[in-house]
Enzyme design. Structure first.
Site, PDB file in Angstrom:
ATOM      1  N   HIS A  54    -143.120 -98.425  -5.021  1.00  0.00           N
ATOM      2  CA  HIS A  54    -143.007 -97.253  -5.891  1.00  0.00           C
ATOM      3  C   HIS A  54    -141.537 -96.848  -5.945  1.00  0.00           C
ATOM      4  CE1 HIS A  54    -144.924 -93.197  -7.244  1.00  0.00           C
ATOM      5  NE2 HIS A  54    -143.691 -93.288  -7.700  1.00  0.00           N
TER       6      HIS A  54
ATOM      7  N   ASN B 239    -148.523-101.068   0.432  1.00  0.00           N
ATOM      8  CA  ASN B 239    -147.341-100.396  -0.104  1.00  0.00           C
ATOM      9  C   ASN B 239    -146.240-100.432   0.963  1.00  0.00           C
ATOM     10  OD1 ASN B 239    -145.394 -98.366  -0.784  1.00  0.00           O
ATOM     11  ND2 ASN B 239    -146.878 -97.428  -2.167  1.00  0.00           N
TER      12      ASN B 239
ATOM     13  N   HIS C  66    -148.340 -95.519   3.801  1.00  0.00           N
ATOM     14  CA  HIS C  66    -147.862 -94.719   4.930  1.00  0.00           C
ATOM     15  C   HIS C  66    -148.698 -94.941   6.185  1.00  0.00           C
ATOM     16  CE1 HIS C  66    -145.855 -91.295   6.854  1.00  0.00           C
ATOM     17  NE2 HIS C  66    -147.050 -90.988   7.334  1.00  0.00           N
TER      18      HIS C  66
ATOM     19  N   THR D 114    -143.967 -87.111  -2.439  1.00  0.00           N
ATOM     20  CA  THR D 114    -144.972 -88.147  -2.639  1.00  0.00           C
ATOM     21  C   THR D 114    -145.832 -87.741  -3.822  1.00  0.00           C
ATOM     22  OG1 THR D 114    -146.728 -89.445  -1.557  1.00  0.00           O
ATOM     23  CG2 THR D 114    -146.634 -87.086  -1.059  1.00  0.00           C
TER      24      THR D 114
ATOM     25  N   GLU E  91    -145.622 -99.045  -8.939  1.00  0.00           N
ATOM     26  CA  GLU E  91    -146.029 -97.692  -9.286  1.00  0.00           C
ATOM     27  C   GLU E  91    -144.817 -96.883  -9.720  1.00  0.00           C
ATOM     28  OE1 GLU E  91    -149.580 -97.092  -5.962  1.00  0.00           O
ATOM     29  OE2 GLU E  91    -147.680 -96.027  -5.744  1.00  0.00           O
TER      30      GLU E  91
ATOM     31  N   HIS F  98    -153.907 -93.045  -1.735  1.00  0.00           N
ATOM     32  CA  HIS F  98    -153.237 -91.839  -1.266  1.00  0.00           C
ATOM     33  C   HIS F  98    -153.977 -91.266  -0.053  1.00  0.00           C
ATOM     34  CE1 HIS F  98    -149.948 -88.954  -1.918  1.00  0.00           C
ATOM     35  NE2 HIS F  98    -150.721 -88.153  -1.198  1.00  0.00           N
TER      36      HIS F  98
ATOM     37  N   HIS G 164    -136.116 -95.029  -1.250  1.00  0.00           N
ATOM     38  CA  HIS G 164    -136.770 -96.068  -0.440  1.00  0.00           C
ATOM     39  C   HIS G 164    -136.637 -97.394  -1.184  1.00  0.00           C
ATOM     40  CE1 HIS G 164    -139.963 -94.516  -3.013  1.00  0.00           C
ATOM     41  NE2 HIS G 164    -140.113 -93.442  -2.263  1.00  0.00           N
TER      42      HIS G 164
END
Length: 245
Positions: A43, A7, A215, A100, A70, A191, A50
Protein backbone atom coordinates in the site's frame (compact mmCIF):
# COMPACT_ATOMS: atom_id res chain seq x y z
CA UNK A 1 -10.24 -22.02 -0.61
CA UNK A 2 -9.57 -18.50 0.70
CA UNK A 3 -6.14 -17.23 -0.34
CA UNK A 4 -3.70 -15.47 2.01
CA UNK A 5 -2.06 -12.29 0.73
CA UNK A 6 0.67 -10.88 2.99
CA UNK A 7 0.91 -7.11 3.27
CA UNK A 8 4.61 -6.23 3.68
CA UNK A 9 4.21 -2.52 4.45
CA UNK A 10 5.51 -2.95 8.00
CA UNK A 11 8.70 -4.51 6.69
CA UNK A 12 9.30 -1.35 4.69
CA UNK A 13 8.50 0.77 7.77
CA UNK A 14 11.26 -1.01 9.69
CA UNK A 15 13.71 -0.58 6.81
CA UNK A 16 12.95 3.11 6.45
CA UNK A 17 13.44 3.76 10.16
CA UNK A 18 17.17 3.11 9.80
CA UNK A 19 17.84 3.77 6.14
CA UNK A 20 19.68 1.37 3.90
CA UNK A 21 18.08 -1.87 2.78
CA UNK A 22 17.68 -3.95 5.96
CA UNK A 23 15.30 -5.70 6.09
CA UNK A 24 15.24 -6.29 2.36
CA UNK A 25 11.67 -5.87 1.17
CA UNK A 26 12.15 -7.93 -1.98
CA UNK A 27 13.70 -10.82 -0.07
CA UNK A 28 10.89 -10.80 2.48
CA UNK A 29 8.31 -10.89 -0.32
CA UNK A 30 10.03 -13.87 -1.92
CA UNK A 31 10.34 -15.60 1.45
CA UNK A 32 6.62 -15.08 2.10
CA UNK A 33 5.86 -16.77 -1.21
CA UNK A 34 8.31 -19.59 -0.46
CA UNK A 35 6.67 -20.15 2.94
CA UNK A 36 3.18 -20.44 1.45
CA UNK A 37 1.72 -16.95 0.95
CA UNK A 38 -0.50 -16.91 -2.11
CA UNK A 39 -0.13 -13.20 -2.72
CA UNK A 40 1.85 -10.10 -1.79
CA UNK A 41 0.10 -6.83 -0.94
CA UNK A 42 1.60 -3.36 -0.72
CA UNK A 43 0.00 0.00 0.00
CA UNK A 44 2.22 2.85 -1.23
CA UNK A 45 1.20 6.22 0.14
CA UNK A 46 2.13 9.62 -1.33
CA UNK A 47 4.70 10.35 1.40
CA UNK A 48 6.34 6.92 0.86
CA UNK A 49 6.66 6.43 4.60
CA UNK A 50 6.75 2.67 4.16
CA UNK A 51 6.46 1.12 0.69
CA UNK A 52 8.02 3.40 -1.90
CA UNK A 53 6.89 3.73 -5.49
CA UNK A 54 10.17 2.22 -6.64
CA UNK A 55 9.63 -0.73 -4.30
CA UNK A 56 6.43 -1.41 -6.23
CA UNK A 57 8.32 -1.40 -9.52
CA UNK A 58 11.00 -3.77 -8.20
CA UNK A 59 8.49 -6.09 -6.55
CA UNK A 60 6.52 -6.36 -9.78
CA UNK A 61 9.61 -7.91 -11.39
CA UNK A 62 9.96 -10.71 -8.85
CA UNK A 63 6.58 -11.52 -7.29
CA UNK A 64 5.31 -14.75 -8.85
CA UNK A 65 2.07 -15.12 -6.88
CA UNK A 66 -0.73 -12.55 -6.98
CA UNK A 67 0.57 -8.98 -6.64
CA UNK A 68 -2.01 -6.66 -5.08
CA UNK A 69 -1.44 -2.90 -4.87
CA UNK A 70 -3.69 -0.91 -2.53
CA UNK A 71 -4.13 2.82 -2.44
CA UNK A 72 -6.13 5.96 -3.02
CA UNK A 73 -6.47 6.39 -6.79
CA UNK A 74 -4.82 9.77 -7.13
CA UNK A 75 -3.14 10.30 -10.52
CA UNK A 76 0.42 9.26 -9.52
CA UNK A 77 -0.97 6.05 -8.00
CA UNK A 78 -3.04 5.30 -11.08
CA UNK A 79 -0.03 5.84 -13.32
CA UNK A 80 2.16 3.59 -11.16
CA UNK A 81 -0.36 0.74 -11.16
CA UNK A 82 -0.94 0.97 -14.90
CA UNK A 83 2.83 0.93 -15.40
CA UNK A 84 3.52 -2.24 -13.40
CA UNK A 85 0.21 -4.03 -14.15
CA UNK A 86 -0.28 -6.14 -11.02
CA UNK A 87 -2.84 -8.93 -10.85
CA UNK A 88 -5.08 -6.76 -8.64
CA UNK A 89 -5.48 -3.18 -7.52
CA UNK A 90 -7.51 -2.37 -4.40
CA UNK A 91 -8.93 1.13 -4.25
CA UNK A 92 -9.00 2.66 -0.76
CA UNK A 93 -10.37 6.14 0.03
CA UNK A 94 -7.75 7.11 2.61
CA UNK A 95 -6.46 10.64 3.07
CA UNK A 96 -2.76 11.28 2.27
CA UNK A 97 -1.93 11.65 5.98
CA UNK A 98 -4.00 8.69 7.19
CA UNK A 99 -2.21 6.47 9.70
CA UNK A 100 -4.07 3.47 8.29
CA UNK A 101 -7.20 2.88 6.23
CA UNK A 102 -10.23 3.51 8.42
CA UNK A 103 -13.29 3.51 6.13
CA UNK A 104 -14.62 2.16 2.89
CA UNK A 105 -15.98 4.00 -0.14
CA UNK A 106 -19.33 5.73 -0.25
CA UNK A 107 -19.76 4.30 -3.71
CA UNK A 108 -22.87 6.27 -4.73
CA UNK A 109 -21.20 9.59 -3.95
CA UNK A 110 -18.14 8.66 -6.04
CA UNK A 111 -19.88 6.62 -8.72
CA UNK A 112 -18.69 8.51 -11.79
CA UNK A 113 -15.11 8.77 -10.52
CA UNK A 114 -14.88 5.10 -9.53
CA UNK A 115 -16.38 3.92 -12.80
CA UNK A 116 -13.81 5.91 -14.78
CA UNK A 117 -10.85 4.71 -12.70
CA UNK A 118 -12.00 1.10 -12.69
CA UNK A 119 -12.33 1.11 -16.48
CA UNK A 120 -8.82 2.51 -16.86
CA UNK A 121 -7.33 -0.27 -14.74
CA UNK A 122 -9.37 -2.97 -16.44
CA UNK A 123 -8.21 -1.75 -19.84
CA UNK A 124 -4.71 -2.67 -18.66
CA UNK A 125 -5.84 -6.16 -17.69
CA UNK A 126 -5.87 -5.45 -13.94
CA UNK A 127 -8.54 -6.91 -11.66
CA UNK A 128 -10.10 -4.19 -9.49
CA UNK A 129 -11.32 -4.46 -5.90
CA UNK A 130 -12.79 -1.57 -3.93
CA UNK A 131 -12.70 -1.21 -0.16
CA UNK A 132 -16.21 -1.03 1.33
CA UNK A 133 -18.18 -1.56 4.52
CA UNK A 134 -21.08 -3.97 4.90
CA UNK A 135 -23.85 -1.62 3.76
CA UNK A 136 -25.84 -3.68 1.26
CA UNK A 137 -26.92 -0.72 -0.89
CA UNK A 138 -23.28 0.29 -1.13
CA UNK A 139 -22.38 -3.20 -2.34
CA UNK A 140 -25.11 -3.04 -4.98
CA UNK A 141 -23.65 0.30 -6.06
CA UNK A 142 -20.21 -1.33 -6.28
CA UNK A 143 -21.57 -3.80 -8.81
CA UNK A 144 -22.96 -0.92 -10.87
CA UNK A 145 -19.54 0.70 -11.21
CA UNK A 146 -18.35 -2.65 -12.61
CA UNK A 147 -15.60 -3.45 -10.16
CA UNK A 148 -14.52 -7.11 -10.09
CA UNK A 149 -14.36 -7.49 -6.33
CA UNK A 150 -15.00 -5.73 -3.07
CA UNK A 151 -12.78 -5.86 0.01
CA UNK A 152 -14.76 -5.81 3.24
CA UNK A 153 -13.37 -3.47 5.90
CA UNK A 154 -13.11 -5.79 8.91
CA UNK A 155 -12.03 -3.54 11.79
CA UNK A 156 -15.57 -3.51 13.32
CA UNK A 157 -15.53 -7.30 13.41
CA UNK A 158 -12.02 -7.43 14.89
CA UNK A 159 -12.94 -4.94 17.62
CA UNK A 160 -16.08 -6.90 18.53
CA UNK A 161 -14.12 -10.16 18.57
CA UNK A 162 -11.87 -8.76 21.31
CA UNK A 163 -15.03 -8.11 23.35
CA UNK A 164 -16.39 -11.62 22.83
CA UNK A 165 -19.12 -10.38 20.50
CA UNK A 166 -18.03 -12.11 17.31
CA UNK A 167 -21.29 -14.02 16.80
CA UNK A 168 -23.23 -10.78 16.47
CA UNK A 169 -20.47 -8.86 14.73
CA UNK A 170 -20.02 -11.32 11.90
CA UNK A 171 -23.70 -11.22 10.84
CA UNK A 172 -23.45 -8.12 8.61
CA UNK A 173 -20.33 -9.52 6.97
CA UNK A 174 -22.13 -12.77 6.17
CA UNK A 175 -24.96 -10.75 4.62
CA UNK A 176 -22.52 -8.54 2.72
CA UNK A 177 -20.70 -11.50 1.19
CA UNK A 178 -24.01 -13.07 0.20
CA UNK A 179 -25.20 -9.84 -1.43
CA UNK A 180 -21.89 -9.43 -3.27
CA UNK A 181 -22.21 -12.94 -4.66
CA UNK A 182 -25.78 -12.23 -5.76
CA UNK A 183 -24.72 -9.15 -7.75
CA UNK A 184 -21.74 -10.89 -9.33
CA UNK A 185 -18.86 -9.67 -7.17
CA UNK A 186 -16.09 -11.67 -5.54
CA UNK A 187 -15.19 -10.83 -1.93
CA UNK A 188 -11.88 -10.06 -0.25
CA UNK A 189 -11.44 -8.95 3.35
CA UNK A 190 -8.86 -7.13 5.42
CA UNK A 191 -7.97 -4.81 8.29
CA UNK A 192 -7.13 -5.99 11.81
CA UNK A 193 -7.60 -9.65 10.98
CA UNK A 194 -5.20 -11.87 12.94
CA UNK A 195 -4.59 -15.54 13.64
CA UNK A 196 -7.14 -15.54 16.46
CA UNK A 197 -10.13 -13.85 14.80
CA UNK A 198 -9.48 -15.13 11.28
CA UNK A 199 -10.75 -18.75 11.60
CA UNK A 200 -14.23 -17.76 12.78
CA UNK A 201 -14.54 -15.01 10.19
CA UNK A 202 -13.40 -17.21 7.31
CA UNK A 203 -15.70 -20.02 8.42
CA UNK A 204 -18.79 -17.80 8.46
CA UNK A 205 -18.20 -15.35 5.61
CA UNK A 206 -18.63 -17.15 2.30
CA UNK A 207 -17.68 -16.96 -0.46
CA UNK A 208 -14.37 -15.36 0.54
CA UNK A 209 -11.73 -15.22 -2.17
CA UNK A 210 -8.84 -13.61 -0.31
CA UNK A 211 -7.72 -12.03 2.94
CA UNK A 212 -4.97 -9.43 3.04
CA UNK A 213 -3.13 -9.31 6.37
CA UNK A 214 -0.11 -7.23 7.29
CA UNK A 215 0.33 -5.67 10.72
CA UNK A 216 -0.72 -8.68 12.80
CA UNK A 217 1.11 -11.19 10.62
CA UNK A 218 4.40 -9.29 10.58
CA UNK A 219 4.10 -8.70 14.34
CA UNK A 220 3.51 -12.43 14.91
CA UNK A 221 6.58 -13.18 12.83
CA UNK A 222 8.77 -11.35 15.37
CA UNK A 223 7.87 -14.07 17.89
CA UNK A 224 7.11 -17.11 15.76
CA UNK A 225 9.29 -16.55 12.71
CA UNK A 226 7.94 -15.74 9.27
CA UNK A 227 7.67 -19.32 8.03
CA UNK A 228 5.76 -20.57 11.09
CA UNK A 229 3.51 -17.52 11.09
CA UNK A 230 2.46 -18.00 7.49
CA UNK A 231 1.92 -21.69 8.17
CA UNK A 232 -0.43 -20.85 11.04
CA UNK A 233 -2.43 -18.33 8.99
CA UNK A 234 -2.76 -20.79 6.12
CA UNK A 235 -3.81 -23.45 8.62
CA UNK A 236 -6.46 -21.13 10.05
CA UNK A 237 -7.96 -20.72 6.59
CA UNK A 238 -7.83 -24.46 5.96
CA UNK A 239 -9.61 -25.15 9.26
CA UNK A 240 -12.28 -22.62 8.36
CA UNK A 241 -12.78 -24.29 5.00
CA UNK A 242 -13.18 -27.73 6.57
CA UNK A 243 -15.58 -26.39 9.21
CA UNK A 244 -17.73 -24.77 6.54
CA UNK A 245 -17.78 -27.96 4.48
Amino acid sequence: MTKLSVNINKVATLRNARGGNVPNVLKVALDCERFGAQGITVHPRPDERHIRYNDVRELAKVVSTEFNIEGNPIRPFIDLVCEVRPAQVTLVPDAPDALTSDAGWDVKSHEAFLREVIQEFQQHGIRVSIFVDTNLENIEAAAKVETNRIELYTEPYATAFEQGLEEKAVIPFVAAAKKAHEVGLEVNAGHDLNRFNLPFFAEKVKPLAEVSIGHALISDALYLGLEETIRQYRQALEIAEKSHA
